[in-house]
Design a protein around this motif. Structure first.
Motif, mmCIF file in Angstrom:
data_model
loop_
_atom_site.group_PDB
_atom_site.id
_atom_site.type_symbol
_atom_site.label_atom_id
_atom_site.label_comp_id
_atom_site.label_asym_id
_atom_site.label_seq_id
_atom_site.Cartn_x
_atom_site.Cartn_y
_atom_site.Cartn_z
ATOM 1 N N ALA A 139 34.829 -32.955 6.455
ATOM 2 C CA ALA A 139 35.062 -32.599 5.053
ATOM 3 C C ALA A 139 35.762 -33.743 4.314
ATOM 4 C CB ALA A 139 35.902 -31.330 4.959
ATOM 5 N N LEU A 161 27.804 -25.859 6.389
ATOM 6 C CA LEU A 161 27.920 -25.936 4.932
ATOM 7 C C LEU A 161 26.925 -24.998 4.249
ATOM 8 C CD1 LEU A 161 28.468 -29.756 4.410
ATOM 9 C CD2 LEU A 161 29.991 -27.949 3.622
ATOM 10 N N SER A 175 28.161 -21.831 2.116
ATOM 11 C CA SER A 175 27.749 -21.690 0.714
ATOM 12 C C SER A 175 27.073 -20.340 0.506
ATOM 13 C CB SER A 175 26.810 -22.832 0.305
ATOM 14 O OG SER A 175 25.589 -22.785 1.011
ATOM 15 N N MET A 232 28.524 -27.799 -2.226
ATOM 16 C CA MET A 232 28.349 -27.530 -0.785
ATOM 17 C C MET A 232 26.877 -27.639 -0.387
ATOM 18 S SD MET A 232 30.637 -24.316 0.440
ATOM 19 C CE MET A 232 32.361 -24.161 0.014
ATOM 20 N N VAL A 262 36.118 -26.056 3.590
ATOM 21 C CA VAL A 262 35.246 -26.503 4.679
ATOM 22 C C VAL A 262 36.050 -26.890 5.913
ATOM 23 C CG1 VAL A 262 33.576 -28.272 5.369
ATOM 24 C CG2 VAL A 262 33.447 -27.265 3.086
ATOM 25 N N THR A 286 25.732 -31.280 -0.533
ATOM 26 C CA THR A 286 26.281 -32.074 0.564
ATOM 27 C C THR A 286 25.623 -31.713 1.886
ATOM 28 O OG1 THR A 286 28.380 -32.190 -0.622
ATOM 29 C CG2 THR A 286 28.409 -32.779 1.697
ATOM 30 N N ALA A 287 25.377 -30.433 2.113
ATOM 31 C CA ALA A 287 24.675 -30.014 3.339
ATOM 32 C C ALA A 287 23.305 -30.669 3.430
ATOM 33 C CB ALA A 287 24.533 -28.492 3.356
#
Length: 323
Positions: free
Chosen positions: A37, A119, A123, A79, A26, A82-83
């Motif tokens: 990140a 992100l 991904s 990912m 990232v 987290t996004a």
């Protein structure tokens, strides 16, 4: 109480490698993304989602080994998760996440939205490069579901007509879909039978629903310090969860305070007290326990292994968070 991290011993080294890879993947493109990140993947999250992917991957491979595709699937899963958190925090105007400042409070809304978009895009790129159409379909569905869940939650703010079924649907979209579909994708990469793929999906779905229900209970029973955000924040923002919906069945006056969005002095404090005095929290515990029982039943076809045991222990841990 046993921590979530200690349950992951069969894949502890894999998770450490995953965290370092995520920071590298990232953060390599731009200094601000590098900072974001470090902020995101160094925030001490439980890593339950990639841990489940890695454990299921090991449990479904006859030699208990991991392929590069399994590892990349776990990274993609984290990912996407987290996004979604980055975007959720912008929508919710949350200042703290896991006890640390959110990306948007540290870098501003514009950077947070773009970081979340990046992100999701990254991904999707890594997902496409797995060259497995079934896995691509499963994880692409998740990204749609996350948006659907956020939209549903936004449209249903302070809606006292919301049913438990609609709440569970929204919880599936926002939380369980990622765990369920990434669990199934791990089985796809391991080449398991169609029946076992559905069982893995069932484990992830029920684990995810229980996890969300428990989170919603903790919003009323934990301190602000433990939660890393203000206690009762979901209710204050109009997000009606299982304890609230069950409490309203017993105490119709609670619905009136919610409908006027706690406009009168003392409304919010009375609402919190009403929920604690009702059976709402206990009924929510029972609902979470039912989903954990169903999750564990879905692992019956897996051969005994340390990874399978860890998956059972993770399900039990979800309920133990309440004690």
């Amino acid at each position: 109480m046993t921590s979530a991290i200690s349950l992951f011993s069969p894949v502890e080294a894999d998770l450490s490698l995953l965290s370092e890879n995520l920071k590298r993947l990232v953060g390599a493109r731009h200094p601000i993304l590098h900072a974001a990140a470090e902020h995101l993947f160094g925030a001490g999250g439980k890593r339950i989602r990639p841990a489940v992917v890695l454990l299921l991957s090991r449990a479904t491979m006859s030699d208990q080994s991991l392929t590069a595709q399994h590892r990349r699937l776990a990274e993609i899963t984290e990912m996407i998760h987290t996004a979604s958190l980055v975007h959720d925090d912008v929508v919710d105007e949350a200042e703290m996440r896991r006890g640390v400042p959110t990306v948007h409070s540290s870098f501003g809304n514009r950077i947070a939205v773009l970081a979340g978009d990046f992100l999701f895009a990254q991904s999707s790129w890594y997902l496409a490069n797995l060259d497995n159409l079934e896995v691509v379909k499963l994880l692409s569905r998740v990204i749609m579901d996350l948006a659907e869940g956020e939209i549903q939650q936004g449209l249903n703010r302070f809606d006292t007509e919301l049913s438990i079924e609609a709440y569970l649907d929204k919880s599936y979209y926002k939380t369980a879909s990622l765990i369920a579909n990434s669990a199934k994708a791990a089985g796809v990469l391991s080449g398991v039978s169609a029946e076992l793929k559905e069982q893995l999906y069932g484990y992830g779905r029920n684990l995810g629903l229980a996890f969300q229900i428990v989170d919603d209970i903790l919003d009323f029973t934990s301190s602000t310090e433990t939660l890393g955000k203000p206690a009762g924040s979901d209710l204050r923002s109009g997000n009606l969860t299982a304890p609230v919906l069950y409490a309203m069945e017993e105490q119709p006056a609670l619905a009136q305070a919610i409908e006027r969005e706690f406009a009168e002095v003392g409304d919010f404090e009375k609402a919190i007290a009403t929920i604690h005095q009702s059976q709402g929290i206990e009924r929510s515990r029972t609902l979470a326990a039912k989903h954990i029982e169903q999750a564990n039943a879905c692992l019956a076809e897996l051969a005994p292994s340390t990874s399978r045991q860890a998956l059972l222990d993770i399900a039990d841990y979800v309920l133990r968070r309440l004690h």
